[in-house]
Design a protein around this motif. Structure first.
Motif, PDB file in Angstrom:
ATOM      1  N   UNK A  17      44.489 -16.449  34.030  1.00 52.14           N
ATOM      2  CA  UNK A  17      43.960 -16.019  32.735  1.00 52.14           C
ATOM      3  C   UNK A  17      45.075 -15.966  31.703  1.00 52.14           C
ATOM      4  N   UNK A  18      46.225 -15.428  32.097  1.00 57.05           N
ATOM      5  CA  UNK A  18      47.362 -15.267  31.180  1.00 57.05           C
ATOM      6  C   UNK A  18      47.913 -16.608  30.717  1.00 57.05           C
ATOM      7  N   UNK A  19      48.111 -17.546  31.608  1.00 60.96           N
ATOM      8  CA  UNK A  19      48.715 -18.828  31.243  1.00 60.96           C
ATOM      9  C   UNK A  19      47.808 -19.613  30.312  1.00 60.96           C
ATOM     10  N   UNK A  20      46.518 -19.373  30.389  1.00 58.62           N
ATOM     11  CA  UNK A  20      45.593 -20.050  29.494  1.00 58.62           C
ATOM     12  C   UNK A  20      45.605 -19.511  28.083  1.00 58.62           C
ATOM     13  N   UNK A  21      46.187 -18.317  27.902  1.00 59.19           N
ATOM     14  CA  UNK A  21      46.167 -17.673  26.599  1.00 59.19           C
ATOM     15  C   UNK A  21      47.537 -17.579  25.939  1.00 59.19           C
ATOM     16  N   UNK A  22      48.597 -17.665  26.728  1.00 59.44           N
ATOM     17  CA  UNK A  22      49.941 -17.465  26.183  1.00 59.44           C
ATOM     18  C   UNK A  22      50.285 -18.577  25.192  1.00 59.44           C
ATOM     19  N   UNK A  23      50.945 -18.212  24.114  1.00 63.63           N
ATOM     20  CA  UNK A  23      51.336 -19.166  23.081  1.00 63.63           C
ATOM     21  C   UNK A  23      52.776 -19.613  23.326  1.00 63.63           C
ATOM     22  N   UNK A  24      52.974 -20.915  23.414  1.00 61.24           N
ATOM     23  CA  UNK A  24      54.303 -21.478  23.656  1.00 61.24           C
ATOM     24  C   UNK A  24      54.559 -22.550  22.612  1.00 61.24           C
ATOM     25  N   UNK A  25      55.641 -22.392  21.850  1.00 58.25           N
ATOM     26  CA  UNK A  25      55.949 -23.358  20.806  1.00 58.25           C
ATOM     27  C   UNK A  25      56.526 -24.648  21.345  1.00 58.25           C
ATOM     28  N   UNK A  26      57.494 -24.554  22.278  1.00 52.58           N
ATOM     29  CA  UNK A  26      58.175 -25.765  22.746  1.00 52.58           C
ATOM     30  C   UNK A  26      57.249 -26.628  23.583  1.00 52.58           C
ATOM     31  N   UNK A  27      57.489 -27.919  23.563  1.00 50.15           N
ATOM     32  CA  UNK A  27      56.696 -28.872  24.319  1.00 50.15           C
ATOM     33  C   UNK A  27      57.210 -28.933  25.753  1.00 50.15           C
ATOM     34  N   UNK A  28      56.310 -28.802  26.717  1.00 50.95           N
ATOM     35  CA  UNK A  28      56.664 -28.816  28.138  1.00 50.95           C
ATOM     36  C   UNK A  28      56.253 -30.153  28.738  1.00 50.95           C
ATOM     37  N   UNK A  29      57.199 -30.803  29.430  1.00 47.79           N
ATOM     38  CA  UNK A  29      56.941 -32.103  30.051  1.00 47.79           C
ATOM     39  C   UNK A  29      57.066 -32.083  31.565  1.00 47.79           C
ATOM     40  N   UNK A  30      57.726 -31.057  32.137  1.00 50.79           N
ATOM     41  CA  UNK A  30      57.996 -31.066  33.572  1.00 50.79           C
ATOM     42  C   UNK A  30      57.865 -29.672  34.172  1.00 50.79           C
ATOM     43  N   UNK A  31      57.520 -29.657  35.458  1.00 49.15           N
ATOM     44  CA  UNK A  31      57.525 -28.440  36.269  1.00 49.15           C
ATOM     45  C   UNK A  31      58.534 -28.655  37.391  1.00 49.15           C
ATOM     46  N   UNK A  32      59.479 -27.744  37.519  1.00 52.66           N
ATOM     47  CA  UNK A  32      60.470 -27.808  38.597  1.00 52.66           C
ATOM     48  C   UNK A  32      60.057 -26.885  39.735  1.00 52.66           C
ATOM     49  N   UNK A  33      60.184 -27.380  40.966  1.00 52.34           N
ATOM     50  CA  UNK A  33      59.922 -26.577  42.149  1.00 52.34           C
ATOM     51  C   UNK A  33      61.237 -26.282  42.868  1.00 52.34           C
ATOM     52  N   UNK A  34      61.469 -24.984  43.184  1.00 53.86           N
ATOM     53  CA  UNK A  34      62.680 -24.535  43.860  1.00 53.86           C
ATOM     54  C   UNK A  34      62.316 -23.531  44.955  1.00 53.86           C
ATOM     55  N   UNK A  35      63.269 -23.252  45.841  1.00 54.38           N
ATOM     56  CA  UNK A  35      63.163 -22.065  46.691  1.00 54.38           C
ATOM     57  C   UNK A  35      64.411 -21.219  46.489  1.00 54.38           C
TER      58      UNK A  35
END
Length: 329
Positions: A17-35
């Motif tokens: 629910x939160x991620x669908x509503x949060x306002x983010x100005x910068x453009x996101x192109x990638x998701x990094x996966x880490x452990x």
């Protein structure tokens, strides 16, 4: 939700629910996966989410010399998500690969012989990745979702794990940390959660893209310097790439649905492009006589900051590619 030490703890339901509503100005192109590797499961007692996140922040600041915790989110063994640094800031997680990225740290050691990932954490990692893809209109593939293992540790060049790489997110992360393991084991689960493998950003409403050229740029509710600052989102930081939906007297509207404006005086225009070559060399200057420092893969999206004859600069630093292998949006 619960907040402590500047972090917010959420269940998966709350996060979606939160991620669908949060306002983010910068453009996101990638998701990094880490452990995290260390801390691992032995350091988690089921209720110390905030304490473990604070310890990681302190380590990143005091030992690594970073300004904040490196990651945007940590996913714990019980499927709980804890926020990290602001989404308006690039992560500090893969050398030379952090621009336009979101970093997920998965709590545990997922190398072979390490922790056995819980079902709750597995399900949460898949769902969070899918939710971020949907929120930022990212095609789920190995260009937009990346493992740390695919990039050299010493310079951040992508070599898909062929040498001088960390094992992160773990040699047994969803069956392995290679691109083939990603395509066989991880990607289908993300696609199934998204419910379609064919989502793509609709850029028809975007007038252009600009990069922030000052340390911190205020967002205002009207296109004037005397108008109030927007209270429902943070200011944007230097280097962030913003989407512009409308222009008025050198003020840029950066939301398609809300009256959020920034002064164009403190920005520079950039162009969004997709790599068409199988592997495109990145050089330190606009010519073949400059040293090759890295490469970018077919289908990878980049922003072009400058052009000189047949060459395009794809970063705020000196990263140049032959522009004949770029397809502009």
């Amino acid at each position: 939700m619960e907040t402590k030490y500047g972090f917010t703890k959420m269940s998966l339901f709350e996060f979606e629910k939160w991620i669908g509503q949060v306002r983010v100005g910068r453009t996101v192109l990638k998701i990094q996966q880490h452990h995290t590797f260390i801390p691992s499961y032995i350091h988690f007692n089921g209720s110390n989410h905030f304490e473990r996140q604070l310890a990681m922040k302190n380590h990143h600041i005091n030992q690594n010399g970073w300004q904040d915790i490196g990651q945007h989110f940590t996913i714990f063994p019980d499927g709980i998500i804890v926020t990290g640094r602001s989404l308006e800031n690039s992560p500090a997680c893969i050398l030379n690969q952090n621009a336009n990225a979101i970093c997920i740290e998965n709590f545990g050691n997922f190398d072979s012989g390490g922790d056995v990932m819980t079902i709750e954490q597995q399900s949460c990692i898949i769902a969070v990745t899918a939710s971020i893809c949907k929120r930022f209109n990212l095609m789920p593939d190995s260009n937009n979702i990346v493992y740390h293992h695919w990039f050299r540790l010493d310079n951040g060049h992508r070599n898909n794990g062929s040498g001088s790489n960390k094992s992160c997110p773990g040699s047994n992360f969803f069956g392995g940390n290679k691109v083939v393991n990603f395509n066989l084991n991880f990607l289908p689960l993300v696609e199934a959660k998204i419910n379609s493998g064919q989502i793509k950003l609709d850029t028809t409403a975007v007038l252009k893209y600009v990069s922030v050229a000052t340390d911190e740029l205020n967002i205002r509710v009207l296109p004037t310097s005397s108008s109030a600052k927007a209270t429902d989102r943070s200011s944007v930081k230097r280097g962030a790439v913003l989407r512009v939906y409308q222009e008025q007297n050198n003020w840029f509207k950066i939301s398609n649905s809300l009256s959020h404006w920034v002064s164009g005086r403190y920005t520079s225009e950039v162009k969004r492009a997709t790599v068409t070559a199988t592997s495109l060399n990145v050089r330190t200057g606009p010519g073949k006589n400059y040293p090759k420092t890295a490469s970018v893969s077919k289908g990878e999206e980049v922003f072009v900051y400058d052009e000189q004859k047949d060459w395009s600069k794809i970063g705020s630093e000196d990263k140049w590619v032959s522009k004949q292998f770029l397809k502009y949006d």
